[in-house]
Enzyme design. Structure first.
Site, mmCIF file in Angstrom:
data_model
loop_
_atom_site.group_PDB
_atom_site.id
_atom_site.type_symbol
_atom_site.label_atom_id
_atom_site.label_comp_id
_atom_site.label_asym_id
_atom_site.label_seq_id
_atom_site.Cartn_x
_atom_site.Cartn_y
_atom_site.Cartn_z
ATOM 1 N N ASP B 155 5.134 -22.874 64.143
ATOM 2 C CA ASP B 155 3.754 -23.364 64.233
ATOM 3 C C ASP B 155 3.235 -23.583 62.816
ATOM 4 O O ASP B 155 2.867 -22.632 62.138
ATOM 5 C CB ASP B 155 2.866 -22.347 64.952
ATOM 6 C CG ASP B 155 3.183 -22.264 66.441
ATOM 7 O OD1 ASP B 155 4.328 -22.607 66.821
ATOM 8 O OD2 ASP B 155 2.299 -21.854 67.215
ATOM 9 N N LYS B 218 -1.369 -28.513 68.302
ATOM 10 C CA LYS B 218 -2.041 -27.256 68.635
ATOM 11 C C LYS B 218 -3.437 -27.289 68.046
ATOM 12 O O LYS B 218 -3.633 -27.794 66.945
ATOM 13 C CB LYS B 218 -1.190 -26.114 68.054
ATOM 14 C CG LYS B 218 -1.749 -24.728 68.208
ATOM 15 C CD LYS B 218 -0.714 -23.699 67.746
ATOM 16 C CE LYS B 218 -1.345 -22.333 67.558
ATOM 17 N NZ LYS B 218 -0.410 -21.341 67.008
ATOM 18 N N LYS B 254 -0.953 -27.401 72.796
ATOM 19 C CA LYS B 254 -1.143 -25.951 72.779
ATOM 20 C C LYS B 254 -2.532 -25.590 72.281
ATOM 21 O O LYS B 254 -2.814 -25.707 71.099
ATOM 22 C CB LYS B 254 -0.085 -25.287 71.883
ATOM 23 C CG LYS B 254 -0.299 -23.774 71.743
ATOM 24 C CD LYS B 254 0.798 -23.111 70.940
ATOM 25 C CE LYS B 254 0.455 -21.638 70.687
ATOM 26 N NZ LYS B 254 1.410 -20.977 69.792
#
Lengths: 800, 318
Positions: B155, B218, B254
C-alpha cells in the site's frame, strides 16, 4: 428445520449478493383503517361525516390490488356542509392573534412528528410510492411546512400589515401527491387566517387522517375540512356561498376546463397544473452527477410527472451510455419495501405511460426500458425515449411519469429556444460547471423554478410555482402567503354570473361609427400609438369622442383585431431590450416621463376639464399621476432577494421577472390617473404593454403617448383606442399575451376569465367594481407590484 | 491472485475535461446510505462477504510481534466457529482478505500466518507512510525491502505535493516506479483524498494512479483528518468505471479509515454494487481497511444467529 433453511439461504446469498426484501410494516396503517371499520367518510368540523345513501369507491393497494377500505363519495349536500363548517369557524380563526394560530400549527407539527410512521405507511400503502421517499422527504417536509408557516403566522400582524385573509378556501387536489400538495397549500392558508375545505380524489385516506389529527387538537375543529369525491364536484365547491378562492392542482386540461367553467363564479382561481419537468445537460457538466439528477427527477418517486431531457450533442453518447447503465440498477417493487427506487402508481398512470410509449414508437422513436415487466404487472419500468422526430405530436405532448424523453441540442442558445418552446413552464434544472453559462440559461428559462446542478430540491421558504400553462399559482415562501391574502378593505365579493353571456358573440361585432361633425377646439393626437408612432387603424375608421356637454371633442382611431396583432408584435419586439435594461435605466425613463407629464400639465388639465372634471380635481389628477410615475420609478430598485434554506449550502435567489407582454384595459373613470397608475408598475417591472385607454375619455392618454413617442423605446407602450369590448375580446383570446388586467364591466370580466383559459394567462379583473385610483392603497399599493411581475426561484448550490 | 493491472500510457486528455460537482456528489452520497437497506439473512450473508474483504490492519507505533500474532490469528478465524456453523458457512474458508502492517512488522506477520497454516497475504504500507514526505530513493527502497520480507501487497501513498501543484506527469512517473519496485507484489495506491483539496483532484489522481498500473486505489491512510467518506468513494468508483470502459482493465477499490460499524460495511458493499456492479464485490477487487470493524460485524452475526446482543467478552479479541 427453519434454522437450516435460513442457513442455506445465507450461503446462497453469499454467492449471489442479491438484495433481499426490506419491508416496512404497515400494520399501524391497517389498524387505523380498522378504527373506521375500513369505511372512510369525510372529516368535517372536527368529526367524521358518514352520510347514508352515498355511493362509495374501493381504496386499493395499487400493487396487490387488495381492498383496503371503501370511501364514501361526497354529494353536493356534503360539500355544502363542509363549506358551512369552514365559514362558521372563519370569524373565530381569522380574528385570533397570529401568535395563537402559530401555536396551533406548531402543535399540529408535533402531532405529525409523533404519528409519522402511521402517516408514511398509510401514504405509501395507498399511493404505491416508495416508502423511503414518503418517510425521508414528504413527512419531514410536512413538519417543516407547518413550522415555517407557524413563524409566518406569528409575525403576520407586522410583516403582512395591510393584508387580510381571503376567507374560505376551496382546495381541489389531484390523485398523484394528495398529501404533500395539500400540506403546501393548507399551511399558508391556515397561517394567514383562512379556513379550508379540501376536495380530495376518491380513495385518498392520508388527507383524511391529517384532518383527523388536526381536528382532534381541539379548539378550532372547523378550520380544516376534508371531503372526498370526484373532480366533478369542483364547480359545486366553488359555487358555495362564502368560498373566496379555489386552488386547483392537477392536469392542464382539467385546469383549463375549470377556468372556463368558473368564469365569473369565484373571486380567485389559483391553478397549479401539469407535472412535467425539464433537465438541461450541457457539455461542461459533471455527467455522472447529472445522471443522478435524472434519476431524482424521474425515477425516484419524487416527482409526479415525467422529464424532458435536453443533452448537448457533444456529450450525447456518453450520457446515454451512463444513463442506460444506471437504469439497469434501478429497482421497482412494492412501495413499502425500503430498498426500492420506484413503486407503482395504479392502472391509470401505467396506461398513460404505455400509450405515450406506443405512440412514440409508432412515430419512430427509440425506447429503452430497464428490465421488462409483464403487461399485466402493476409496475411500469423506467423508460428512456430518444430520437423522437422534432415535429411529432409526442414532442409537444406532456411527458408522463415515469418517462424521460431525451433530445439533443447544439448550443446554449438553441437549448433555450427548445426548452422555452413548449406551453409549459414548471420547473427545470441546468447542469453546467461554468457559472456564467449556468446563470445565463437559468435566467433565460421561462419556468418557475430552476435548480443549478441539482433537481427537485424543496423548502418551505422557497416559492414554487410556474408560468405559462403550468398555472400562475404559488406555494411556499412569501408568494405562497399572498395567494390567500387580499388587501385590507377589499369589498366583499358579490358573485356575478351572467348565465346569458354568449362567449362566442361578446365583443365580436365592431359597431360602425359615423362622422359626428367637425371637431371644435384643438384636435387631439390622432391614430393608434403602436411601435412608437401614431398609425392609422386597419379599419380606416374613427370614433367620435364627446365632451361632458355632449359636443364633439375629437375623433380617435377605431382599432380592431389586426391593430391588436400589430401592437402585440411591436411589444414583443421591444421586450428583450426593455427587460435587459438596468433598474436604474428603467427608473430614469419613468422619471423622465413624469417630468414630461408635468410640462404638459396645462394641456392635460384642460382635456380633463372638457371631460367634465373640476379644475381642482383635474389638477390633482395630473399631479397624482406624476407622483405615481416617480414612486414606481423609485420602487424599481427593490426587487428580488436571496433566501437561505436548510437543505442547501448556498443561496436560493428569488427573482422577480417581467411577465412579458402585459395587456391592460383601463377603466373609464380617472382617464389619466388610472392609465398612469396601471402603466407605471407594469413598466417598472420590465413588461412591455398593450393598453386600451378609457373609452369615454381616451384623449389624455393619447396626449401622454405624444410624450412617450419621443421618450420611450418604440413598442414599449402601445395604446389602441376603439370599442372596448371588441378590443378586450381580441386581447383576451390572444395566445401570445402573458397577462391581462381588465377594468370594466362585470360581463367583460367574466368574458376575460373565460377566454384566458386559452393560454392560461393570469388575469386581474374588477368585475365592474370601481376602484379608488386616487387612494394610495388601491392606486399604488403593493398589490399592483405583486401582479406586475412573476417570481422565479433559482437554486444555487455551492461547494467544491 | 490474478495477474497485475498493466496500466496504460499516460493520456492527459482523460483527465483534462473532467468536472466533479461536489454538492451533487454529496447528495448522492446521502441517498446511497438510505436507499438499499439489507436485512435478515441477506444482512448476515453480506456481512460475511464484508469480512472476506477486510484488510485487517494495525498501524501503530507500539505494534510488536505479539499483537501482530493475535491479529493474524483473528484474520484466519474472523468469526467464531459455532456462529459460522449455524449459518452453514464454516467450510467456506471465511478469512479476512489480508493483514496490513508497517514494513518493519512484515516478517512477524509472515511468520505468524505461516504458523497458523494459512496463505492470507500480508500487505505492507510503504513509501514514507503516511505523509510520503521522504526522498523518492528511500521510498522505492522501502517497497523493495517489504517485498523481500514477504509482503505480497504494497500500500503506497502518493506524493500530495504533485497533485496539489498539478504535476500529473511526475505523479504518473513516480507510481510507475513504485509499480516496478513491487515486482510480483500487488500495488495499492493510497490517494490520501483528505489532502487533495477537491473532488476533481480526487478523480484526476485516481485516473493517473490507474494509468500508472495500480491494482487498487485506496482512499486514505487512516492518518489524515478526513478518511474514507462516501462522496470521495463515489468519485473514485466513477473513475474506476471510466477506466474500465476505456481500457477493459478492472481496478480494485479500498476504502480505509473510519469504517467501524457493520452497518457502514453494508453501505460500502451496496455502494460498490450500485456503482460498479456485482463483479467488484469480491476481495480481488474490493477491500476494506479496518481494525475495529471486524468486532462489530462479529457481534451482529452473533445477534443474527442467537437473537441476543453479545457482550464484548463473548467474542475473542483481535
Amino acid at each position: 428445520m427453519a434454522a437450516t433453511r435460513t442457513a442455506s439461504r445465507a450461503c446462497e446469498i453469499f454467492t449471489t449478493l442479491e438484495y433481499g426484501p426490506a419491508p416496512e410494516s404497515h400494520a399501524c396503517a391497517l389498524a387505523w383503517l380498522d378504527t373506521q371499520d375500513r369505511h372512510l367518510g369525510h372529516y368535517v368540523n372536527g368529526q367524521w361525516l358518514k352520510p347514508e345513501h352515498r355511493s362509495s369507491v374501493p381504496c386499493q393497494d395499487p400493487i396487490t390490488g387488495e381492498n383496503l377500505a371503501s370511501c364514501l363519495q361526497a354529494q353536493s349536500e356534503d360539500v355544502a356542509a363542509a363549506v358551512e363548517a369552514a365559514r362558521a369557524s372563519l370569524e373565530n380563526w381569522s380574528t385570533q392573534p397570529g401568535a395563537i394560530r402559530a401555536q396551533h400549527l406548531t402543535r399540529l407539527a408535533k402531532v405529525i412528528q409523533k404519528h409519522q410512521r402511521l402517516l408514511w405507511t398509510l401514504e405509501s400503502l395507498v399511493t404505491g410510492r416508495a416508502v423511503r421517499e414518503v418517510r425521508d422527504r414528504d413527512v419531514p417536509l410536512a413538519q417543516q411546512l407547518l413550522q415555517y408557516h407557524a413563524v409566518q403566522a406569528h409575525t403576520q400582524e407586522e410583516a403582512l400589515a395591510g393584508w387580510e385573509p381571503m376567507g374560505v378556501i376551496g382546495l381541489i387536489l389531484s390523485p398523484t401527491f394528495p398529501f404533500l400538495d395539500m400540506m403546501w397549500r393548507i399551511c399558508p392558508a391556515l397561517a394567514v387566517g383562512c379556513t379550508v375545505v379540501v376536495l380530495v380524489p376518491p380513495a385518498s385516506p392520508t388527507p383524511l387522517l391529517l384532518a383527523q389529527l388536526a381536528g382532534e387538537l381541539g379548539p378550532f375543529p372547523g378550520i380544516l375540512n376534508v371531503i372526498s369525491g370526484p373532480a366533478s364536484l369542483g364547480p359545486v365547491l366553488a359555487a358555495q356561498p362564502g368560498v373566496q378562492k379555489v386552488a386547483f392542482c392537477g392536469a392542464i386540461e382539467e385546469g383549463r376546463a375549470l377556468r372556463r367553467t368558473l368564469a365569473g363564479w369565484v373571486p380567485e382561481l389559483g391553478l397549479a397544473l401539469g407535472a412535467e419537468s425539464l433537465l438541461l445537460l450541457t457539455e461542461v457538466a459533471d455527467v455522472d452527477s447529472a445522471v443522478e439528477g435524472i434519476v431524482d427527477a424521474a425515477w425516484s418517486d419524487r416527482s409526479p410527472g415525467g422529464l424532458r431531457l435536453l443533452i448537448q450533442e457533444a456529450v450525447w453518447d456518453e450520457t446515454m451510455r451512463r444513463l442506460q447503465e444506471r437504469m439497469g440498477r434501478l429497482r421497482c417493487g412494492h412501495g413499502l419495501d425500503g430498498a426500492v427506487d420506484m413503486g407503482a402508481r395504479g392502472a391509470a398512470a401505467r396506461d398513460l405511460a404505455q400509450r405515450y410509449v406506443s405512440e412514440a414508437q409508432s412515430q419512430g422513436a427509440q425506447v429503452f426500458q430497464a428490465g421488462s415487466e409483464p403487461s399485466d404487472s402493476p409496475f411500469f419500468p423506467p423508460t428512456l425515449v430518444s430520437d423522437l422526430p422534432p415535429a411529432s405530436p409526442c414532442t409537444q405532448a406532456e411527458v408522463p411519469w415515469p418517462l424521460v424523453v431525451a433530445s439533443p441540442f447544439r448550443t446554449a442558445k438553441e437549448a433555450l429556444a427548445v426548452a422555452n418552446g413548449t406551453p409549459r413552464g414548471g420547473s427545470a434544472s441546468v447542469w453546467s460547471e461554468r457559472l456564467g453559462q449556468a446563470l445565463e440559461l437559468a435566467y433565460g428559462l421561462q419556468v418557475g423554478t430552476v435548480w443549478i446542478n441539482a433537481h427537485g430540491l424543496r423548502d418551505p421558504a422557497v416559492p414554487t410555482g410556474g408560468c405559462k400553462e403550468s398555472g400562475s399559482s404559488w406555494h411556499g415562501g412569501q408568494d405562497g402567503l399572498y395567494e390567500y391574502l387580499r388587501p385590507s378593505g377589499t369589498p366583499a365579493w358579490i358573485p356575478y354570473l351572467s348565465k346569458t353571456l354568449n362567449y362566442d358573440a361578446f365583443g365580436l361585432a365592431l359597431p360602425s361609427t359615423l362622422p359626428a361633425g367637425p371637431e371644435t377646439g384643438p384636435a387631439p393626437p390622432y391614430g393608434l400609438f403602436v411601435g412608437g408612432r401614431f398609425q392609422a387603424p386597419g379599419a380606416r375608421s374613427s370614433r367620435p369622442i364627446q365632451d361632458s356637454q355632449g359636443s364633439l371633442q375629437g375623433y380617435v382611431a377605431e382599432g380592431g383585431a389586426k391593430d391588436i396583432r400589430g401592437a402585440v408584435e411591436a411589444a414583443h419586439q421591444a421586450a428583450p431590450g426593455w427587460m435587459s435594461q438596468s433598474p436604474a435605466a428603467r427608473a430614469a425613463l419613468l422619471w423622465a416621463l413624469a417630468a414630461a407629464l408635468q410640462r404638459r400639465e396645462p394641456n392635460l388639465v384642460s382635456r380633463l376639464e372638457r371631460h367634465g372634471v373640476e379644475l381642482k380635481v383635474a389638477k390633482a389628477e395630473v399631479e397624482l399621476s406624476v407622483k405615481r410615475l416617480r414612486a414606481w420609478g423609485a420602487r424599481v430598485q427593490a426587487q428580488g432577494c436571496a433566501l437561505q434554506v436548510a437543505e442547501l449550502r448556498g443561496p436560493v435567489l428569488r427573482l422577480r421577472e417581467p411577465l412579458g407582454v402585459l395587456a391592460i384595459v383601463c377603466p373609464d373613470e380617472w382617464p389619466l390617473l388610472a392609465f398612469v397608475s396601471l402603466l407605471a408598475p407594469a413598466l417598472a417591472h420590465g413588461n412591455t404593454v398593450v393598453l386600451v385607454p378609457s373609452g369615454a375619455c381616451p384623449i389624455p392618454a393619447l396626449e401622454v403617448c405624444q410624450e412617450m413617442a419621443t421618450l420611450l423605446p418604440a413598442g414599449l407602450v402601445n395604446v389602441v383606442t376603439g370599442d372596448r369590448d371588441h378590443l378586450t375580446r381580441c386581447l383576451a383570446l390572444h395566445q401570445d399575451i402573458q397577462a391581462l388586467w381588465y377594468f370594466g364591466s362585470a360581463q367583460g370580466s367574466q368574458f376575460v376569465e373565460w377566454a384566458s383559459a386559452g393560454n392560461l394567462k393570469p388575469v386581474w379583473v374588477n368585475r365592474g367594481c370601481p376602484r379608488a385610483w386616487d387612494q394610495e392603497a388601491e392606486g399604488a399599493g403593493p398589490e399592483l407590484g405583486r401582479r406586475a411581475a412573476r417570481t422565479k426561484a433559482l437554486w444555487l448550490p455551492m461547494g467544491d | 491472485m490474478s495477474a497485475h493491472q498493466q496500466g496504460t500510457e499516460l493520456d492527459l486528455s482523460w483527465i483534462s475535461k473532467i468536472q466533479v460537482n461536489k454538492p451533487a456528489v454529496l447528495r448522492r452520497a446521502e441517498q446511497i446510505q438510505a436507499r438499499r437497506p439489507v436485512k435478515k439473512e441477506w444482512q448476515a450473508a453480506w456481512l460475511l462477504k464484508a469480512v472476506t474483504c477486510i484488510d485487517l490492519t494495525t498501524l501503530s507505533g507500539d505494534d510488536t510481534a505479539s499483537n501482530i500474532q493475535r491479529l493474524c490469528y483473528k484474520a484466519k478465524y474472523p468469526i467464531r466457529e459455532d456462529l459460522l456453523k449455524a449459518l452453514n458457512m464454516h467450510d467456506k474458508g471465511i478469512t479476512t482478505a489480508a493483514v496490513c502492517v508497517y514494513p518493519a512488522r512484515v516478517c512477524d506477520a509472515v511468520r505468524a500466518l505461516k504458523a497458523a497454516g494459512c496463505d492470507i497475504p500480508v500487505a505492507s504500507v510503504a513509501t514514507g507512510f503516511p505523509a510520503a514526505q521522504t526522498h523518492l530513493k528511500t521510498r522505492l527502497e522501502e517497497i523493495r525491502l517489504a517485498v523481500e520480507d514477504g509482503a505480497t501487497e504494497i500500500d503506497v501513498v502518493i506524493n500530495r505535493t504533485l497533485v496539489l501543484t498539478g504535476q500529473w506527469k511526475a505523479l504518473y512517473d513516480e507510481i510507475r516506479q513504485f509499480r516496478k519496485a513491487c515486482g510480483e507484489a500487488h500495488l495499492k495506491t493510497i490517494l490520501a483524498t483528505g489532502e487533495l483539496g477537491s473532488l476533481t483532484n480526487v478523480y484526476k489522481a485516481s485516473m493517473i494512479a490507474m494509468m500508472a498500473g495500480s491494482d487498487f486505489i485506496k482512499t486514505s491512510t487512516g492518518k489524515e483528518t478526513v478518511n474514507a467518506t462516501f462522496p470521495v468513494a463515489i468519485v473514485m468508483l466513477r473513475a474506476i468505471r471510466d477506466f474500465f470502459w476505456k481500457t477493459g482493465n478492472k481496478v480494485g477499490f479500498k476504502p480505509a479509515g473510519g469504517i467501524r460499524s457493520a452497518k457502514d460495511s453494508l453501505v460500502w458493499l451496496s455502494l460498490i454494487k450500485e456503482e460498479l456492479g456485482d463483479e467488484w464485490m469480491k476481495p480481488e477487487l474490493f477491500r476494506i481497511g479496518a481494525s475495529t470493524l471486524l468486532a462489530d460485524i462479529e457481534r451482529q452475526i452473533y445477534h443474527h444467529v442467537t437473537g441476543r446482543y453479545a457482550a464484548y467478552h463473548d467474542l475473542p479479541m483481535s
